[in-house]
Enzyme design. Structure first.
Site, PDB file in Angstrom:
ATOM      1  N   SER A 225     -10.541   0.393   3.525  1.00  0.00           N
ATOM      2  CA  SER A 225      -9.762   0.210   4.759  1.00  0.00           C
ATOM      3  C   SER A 225      -9.158   1.544   5.174  1.00  0.00           C
ATOM      4  O   SER A 225      -8.472   2.181   4.371  1.00  0.00           O
ATOM      5  CB  SER A 225      -8.617  -0.772   4.529  1.00  0.00           C
ATOM      6  OG  SER A 225      -9.136  -1.986   4.080  1.00  0.00           O
TER       7      SER A 225
ATOM      8  N   ARG B 246       0.818  -1.227   0.000  1.00  0.00           N
ATOM      9  CA  ARG B 246       0.000   0.000   0.000  1.00  0.00           C
ATOM     10  C   ARG B 246       0.846   1.271   0.000  1.00  0.00           C
ATOM     11  O   ARG B 246       0.491   2.273   0.632  1.00  0.00           O
ATOM     12  CB  ARG B 246      -0.962   0.038   1.190  1.00  0.00           C
ATOM     13  CG  ARG B 246      -1.972  -1.049   1.209  1.00  0.00           C
ATOM     14  CD  ARG B 246      -2.915  -1.008   0.004  1.00  0.00           C
ATOM     15  NE  ARG B 246      -3.819  -2.117   0.075  1.00  0.00           N
ATOM     16  CZ  ARG B 246      -3.508  -3.348  -0.337  1.00  0.00           C
ATOM     17  NH1 ARG B 246      -2.346  -3.591  -0.928  1.00  0.00           N
ATOM     18  NH2 ARG B 246      -4.361  -4.329  -0.212  1.00  0.00           N
TER      19      ARG B 246
ATOM     20  N   GLU C 174      -4.135   4.309   5.884  1.00  0.00           N
ATOM     21  CA  GLU C 174      -3.925   4.025   4.457  1.00  0.00           C
ATOM     22  C   GLU C 174      -4.491   5.196   3.640  1.00  0.00           C
ATOM     23  O   GLU C 174      -3.979   5.548   2.585  1.00  0.00           O
ATOM     24  CB  GLU C 174      -4.668   2.730   4.108  1.00  0.00           C
ATOM     25  CG  GLU C 174      -4.572   2.335   2.657  1.00  0.00           C
ATOM     26  CD  GLU C 174      -5.367   1.072   2.342  1.00  0.00           C
ATOM     27  OE1 GLU C 174      -5.230   0.057   3.049  1.00  0.00           O
ATOM     28  OE2 GLU C 174      -6.126   1.112   1.356  1.00  0.00           O
TER      29      GLU C 174
END
Ligand code: FAD
Length: 341
Positions: free
Chosen positions: A240, A166, A336
């Site tokens: 997320s 990520r 994130e």
């Protein structure tokens, strides 16, 4: 023609559904517009942020005092092809999910596990989007960007993009300096299917598919996503909110002694990737609602806007979760989602 709007609503352009405004707003329909924009006072003097689909950003304030630039360039073209592979170049403003659907329809494999991820093609390399056992780095060939400092067109391959879990060069050392204008993928005409990710395998088994093709994988992924993830058009969210933290083996061994049911996977010889969802649930935050904000009751990792939340409310809630997890497990959860100040 480049049009600069004032006091422009960003409500349709952020999947948290925040009722926010930008002081200045513009859309980029063709790459040449970026050169024009770079020379304009509003670009040089105002704070600025680029967006695509707004599915991985959290604006902290109701009013962004600067320029929001939305990339909406379109175009998909084959740049090279042989009997095995095809190299496809895609403009940054193309919708990611539509692009994947189109590749699956044409029988080009490699991206099917990444079906139905919201957002634009240009933002996909920024955090090396991933799902169901695949990441874009697996099929990534090259990207083209404009260096906002010099105005020059630059290319990044997989090495210089420095992809990680990520993350990429564009989210770290290169943050804010480059605008991605197109991305090339190397896709296969004889794809190697990746059906082994837990819930994907389960779904394929349930459907009775033993030898899946790329469209089977894509359909299975879409079914899982539609049944498990909250629809952001109904319940604002950005997927997320936190990354799964990567911790040292020794800390993991301490945690297992105290929490034998901890969910984690080996990430390297000395590191473990811990399920952030498990940590959040264990700390009692899953489904816990404070005012307009909460972690989703079925997906502990998804921060949701239940109604008229502000960016600050969402952020403050997330920071409380982060604080609690650190206190309880000694593990720092890193967002994130990109926080826009
Ligand atoms: C319901 C839901 C599910 C999700 N599931 C997943 C998932 O499974 N896996 C996953 O990895 N992500 C997932 N995400 C996150 C999101 O879809 C991805 O991060 C996506 O790539 C963001 O694209 P975007 O165009 O919306 O980016 P934006 O939110 O518009 O921007 C994200 C960041 O990229 C920058 N940026 C955008 N475009 C450009 C450009 N052209 N050049 C330079 N910088 C740019 C922005 O400044 C910002 O920092 C999910 C989100 C939602 C809402």
């Amino acid at each position: 023609m480049l049009c600069i709007e004032r006091h422009y609503s960003l409500k349709p352009f952020n999947t948290f559904g925040l009722d926010i405004f930008a002081d200045y707003y513009t859309e980029i329909n063709q790459v040449e517009d970026l050169t024009t924009l770079r020379r304009m006072d509003v670009f040089r003097h105002e704070k600025r942020v680029f967006i695509g689909g707004g599915s991985n950003v959290l604006f902290l304030n109701d009013f962004f005092e600067g320029l929001v630039i939305r990339i909406v360039t379109k175009g998909i073209q084959i740049v090279k092809e042989d009997e095995n592979d095809v190299i496809v170049e895609v403009a940054s403003g193309e919708n990611w999910a539509d692009f994947v659907t189109e590749m699956v329809r044409r029988g080009y494999g490699g991206l099917e596990n990444l079906s139905l991820i919201p957002g634009s093609v240009g933002a996909a390399p920024i955090q090396n989007i991933g799902a169901y056992g695949a990441e874009i780095k697996d099929c990534f060939q090259l990207l083209q960007a404009i260096d906002l400092k010099t105005g020059s067109h630059v290319f990044f391959d997989a090495v210089t993009s420095d992809f990680g879990y990520r993350t990429s060069f564009f989210k770290t050392l290169g943050f804010g300096r480059f605008v991605i204008t197109s991305v090339q993928f190397k896709l296969s005409k004889h794809p190697k299917i990746k059906p082994d990710y837990g819930s994907l395998k389960q779904e394929l088994d349930q459907l009775g598919i033993q030898h899946p093709g790329i469209s089977d994988v894509s359909e299975a992924v879409c079914r899982i996503r539609q049944s498990k993830l909250p629809d952001y058009t109904q319940l604002g969210n950005a997927g997320s909110f936190f990354k799964n933290p990567i911790i040292h083996r020794l800390l993991y061994e301490d945690l297992v002694r105290e929490f034998p049911d901890i969910v984690a996977y080996r990430d390297g010889s000395e590191t473990m990737k811990v399920s952030a969802g498990w940590l959040i649930e264990k700390a009692g935050w899953k489904g816990k609602r404070i005012g307009n904000v909460g972690m989703h009751d079925k997906q502990a990792l998804i921060l949701v806007n239940y109604g008229n939340a502000t960016g600050t409310e969402l952020y403050n809630y997330a920071m409380q979760v982060q604080y609690d997890i650190k206190k309880m497990f000694g593990v720092l959860l890193e967002p994130e989602v990109n926080i826009i100040h």
